[in-house]
Design a protein around this motif. Structure first.
Motif, PDB file in Angstrom:
ATOM      1  N   HIS A 281       0.828  -1.213   0.000  1.00 37.24           N
ATOM      2  CA  HIS A 281       0.000   0.000   0.000  1.00 37.24           C
ATOM      3  C   HIS A 281       0.859   1.257   0.000  1.00 37.24           C
ATOM      4  CE1 HIS A 281      -3.809  -2.019   0.205  1.00 37.24           C
ATOM      5  NE2 HIS A 281      -3.465  -2.691   1.304  1.00 37.24           N
ATOM      6  N   GLN A 282       2.034   1.199   0.627  1.00 35.66           N
ATOM      7  CA  GLN A 282       2.915   2.367   0.619  1.00 35.66           C
ATOM      8  C   GLN A 282       3.387   2.671  -0.803  1.00 35.66           C
ATOM      9  OE1 GLN A 282       6.281   2.050   3.207  1.00 35.66           O
ATOM     10  NE2 GLN A 282       7.236   3.914   2.465  1.00 35.66           N
ATOM     11  N   VAL A 283       3.758   1.616  -1.553  1.00 34.46           N
ATOM     12  CA  VAL A 283       4.167   1.820  -2.949  1.00 34.46           C
ATOM     13  C   VAL A 283       3.011   2.392  -3.761  1.00 34.46           C
ATOM     14  CG1 VAL A 283       4.929   0.641  -5.050  1.00 34.46           C
ATOM     15  CG2 VAL A 283       5.934   0.028  -2.842  1.00 34.46           C
ATOM     16  N   VAL A 284       1.800   1.872  -3.533  1.00 33.17           N
ATOM     17  CA  VAL A 284       0.625   2.377  -4.250  1.00 33.17           C
ATOM     18  C   VAL A 284       0.411   3.850  -3.939  1.00 33.17           C
ATOM     19  CG1 VAL A 284      -1.874   2.175  -4.499  1.00 33.17           C
ATOM     20  CG2 VAL A 284      -0.460   0.109  -4.398  1.00 33.17           C
ATOM     21  N   ASP A 285       0.514   4.238  -2.653  1.00 28.11           N
ATOM     22  CA  ASP A 285       0.325   5.635  -2.273  1.00 28.11           C
ATOM     23  C   ASP A 285       1.355   6.537  -2.949  1.00 28.11           C
ATOM     24  OD1 ASP A 285      -1.775   4.893  -0.687  1.00 28.11           O
ATOM     25  OD2 ASP A 285      -0.610   4.851   1.186  1.00 28.11           O
ATOM     26  N   GLU A 286       2.603   6.092  -3.011  1.00 23.26           N
ATOM     27  CA  GLU A 286       3.647   6.907  -3.642  1.00 23.26           C
ATOM     28  C   GLU A 286       3.352   7.106  -5.125  1.00 23.26           C
ATOM     29  OE1 GLU A 286       7.164   4.767  -2.754  1.00 23.26           O
ATOM     30  OE2 GLU A 286       7.364   5.550  -0.708  1.00 23.26           O
ATOM     31  N   LEU A 287       2.884   6.049  -5.793  1.00 26.15           N
ATOM     32  CA  LEU A 287       2.554   6.171  -7.216  1.00 26.15           C
ATOM     33  C   LEU A 287       1.373   7.099  -7.418  1.00 26.15           C
ATOM     34  CD1 LEU A 287       2.992   2.441  -8.356  1.00 26.15           C
ATOM     35  CD2 LEU A 287       4.499   4.367  -8.875  1.00 26.15           C
ATOM     36  N   GLU A 288       0.368   6.991  -6.576  1.00 25.56           N
ATOM     37  CA  GLU A 288      -0.800   7.851  -6.719  1.00 25.56           C
ATOM     38  C   GLU A 288      -0.469   9.309  -6.422  1.00 25.56           C
ATOM     39  OE1 GLU A 288      -3.658   6.007  -4.174  1.00 25.56           O
ATOM     40  OE2 GLU A 288      -4.365   4.605  -5.731  1.00 25.56           O
ATOM     41  N   GLN A 289       0.430   9.540  -5.470  1.00 23.05           N
ATOM     42  CA  GLN A 289       0.865  10.909  -5.200  1.00 23.05           C
ATOM     43  C   GLN A 289       1.577  11.518  -6.399  1.00 23.05           C
ATOM     44  OE1 GLN A 289       3.248  10.968  -1.662  1.00 23.05           O
ATOM     45  NE2 GLN A 289       1.612  10.191  -0.334  1.00 23.05           N
ATOM     46  N   ALA A 290       2.234  10.677  -7.191  1.00 22.26           N
ATOM     47  CA  ALA A 290       2.935  11.161  -8.388  1.00 22.26           C
ATOM     48  C   ALA A 290       1.999  11.287  -9.581  1.00 22.26           C
ATOM     49  CB  ALA A 290       4.100  10.218  -8.735  1.00 22.26           C
TER      50      ALA A 290
END
Length: 410
Positions: A281-290
């Motif tokens: 989920h942390q990786v997903v959040d970072e991608l969505e923030q970008a």
């Protein structure tokens, strides 16, 4: 020890040895024992030294020449003057051959010399008495023992030199492994956050004014997290250095200095699967923030993952996310999958390839994933199709996995 067929040194040593032998022969001419006006006197003078000249060709040649020389002396009646004239040359020959040849060959040569002298005594017993036999045998044995002792010393020095060279090579390998490990650690810590900062900065150029504040906040948060991780790595390296000098330190120091941000370490202590899912989920959040749209897939019994496997999967998830940030098109959909099937777990990331100039990449991420696959028996596959780039990594779950040095720290 081995054997050699040549003189055991270079041209300078050969010339020095030859000079010494010629000097000893010249010294014999001043003793008054030879009437150099007669050819026989020159023969008696030079004959004992011929084996030493032959040693320059090889120690075996010198030994064979000595036996031929002494056989000639015996055939001529074993004259005491001729036999005594062989004493010094024979001692030098035995010492040199014992130094060069293996001990068995040196023992055989020494025994052969004593046998030849005993034959000379039998040929001329009246003039070669028991005292001469004992004196001759004692000096020959001492000469051979001195040569063999020097040979042992040389062998010991050579073994010590080889050991030192091996230790230096081992130290060089350890330093190289440490540098590689440090490079992977820095990449794991910095690459993801710095790439995220770069992507957020690009978005800020084209974002609406009301979104700029949120983007700048994300940039600040990522920069702060990177700084914290770098400090944690420095503390970890310092702790490991201190432990090398302080035997008996426990693992509590390591736990205190590991970066706190790594959920694969924090979460796993409380929940076997929480840390790994949190990583996803942390990786997903970072991608969505970008600015990416992410479709997530999670299948299979995550509980079957061992601690070592979860650590590896967490690292790999961040590598996949970093690659998407660097090379993916935010307008496309990112597919991020983690599937446990039987005795294998597969991670995959698929993204639209960006037409913009990509953020600089050194290839360390893929290299690190390949290294993990080599250690854990996994498989890495990458391919492009229809304008999309896919990276797939699989690891076996059936056998126990052990952490490598580069995987054991965060």
């Amino acid at each position: 020890m081995g054997t050699t067929s040549r003189f055991p040194s270079g041209r300078t040593a050969k010339l020095l040895f030859l000079t010494v032998i010629v000097g000893l022969v010249a010294l014999d001419t001043t003793g008054g024992d030879f009437d150099l006006s007669r050819a026989r006197a020159w023969f008696d003078l030079v004959l004992p030294w011929i084996p030493l000249f032959a040693v320059l060709i090889g120690p075996r040649v010198g030994a064979v020449t000595w036996f031929a020389m002494f056989a000639v002396i015996i055939a001529l009646g074993a004259d005491p003057l001729q036999v005594s004239g062989t004493a010094l040359p024979t001692m030098l020959l035995l010492g040199l051959c014992a130094f060069v040849l293996v001990w068995r060959a040196a023992v055989i040569l020494t025994a052969g010399v004593l046998v030849m002298f005993a034959i000379a005594v039998l040929v001329n017993p009246a003039k070669l008495g028991l005292a001469g036999v004992i004196t001759f045998a004692t000096f020959m044995v001492l000469a051979a023992a001195a040569g063999f002792g020097l040979s042992l010393l040389r062998s010991r020095l050579e073994r010590s030199a080889r050991r030192v060279a091996e230790l230096r090579a081992q130290q060089a390998r350890v330093r190289a492994e440490e540098r590689t490990r440090l490079a992977y650690e820095l990449h794991d810590i910095v690459a993801n956050q710095v790439t995220l900062i770069a992507m957020q900065a690009r978005r800020a150029e084209f974002a609406d004014p009301e979104k700029t504040g949120q983007i700048l906040e994300n940039i600040g948060r990522a920069a702060g997290q990177t700084l914290q991780d770098l400090r944690s790595l420095v503390l970890l390296l310092k702790s490991e250095t201190d432990e090398d000098d302080r035997p008996g330190t426990g693992s509590d120091d390591e736990a205190l200095t590991r970066p706190e941000r790594d959920p694969a370490i924090q979460g796993e202590a409380a929940s076997p699967t929480g840390g790994l899912v949190q990583e996803l989920h942390q990786v997903v959040d970072e991608l969505e923030q970008a600015g990416f749209t992410v479709q997530v897939g999670l299948a299979g019994p995550v509980d079957d993952a061992s601690a070592g496997l979860r650590q590896t999967l967490g690292r790999t998830l961040h590598e996949l996310g970093t690659n998407v940030l660097k090379h993916g098109d935010p307008n496309g959909i990112v597919e991020l999958r983690m599937a446990f099937t039987g005795d294998e777990v597969t991670l995959s990331a698929s993204n639209q390839i960006s037409a913009a100039t990509p953020i600089f990449s050194s290839g360390t991420g893929l290299e690190a994933m390949r290294a993990r696959c080599d250690v854990f028996g996994g498989h890495l596959a990458t391919f492009a199709e229809g304008g999309r780039w896919t990276t797939s990594v699989s690891f076996p779950t059936a056998r126990p996995l052990a952490l490598t040095p580069s995987e054991g720290t965060s």
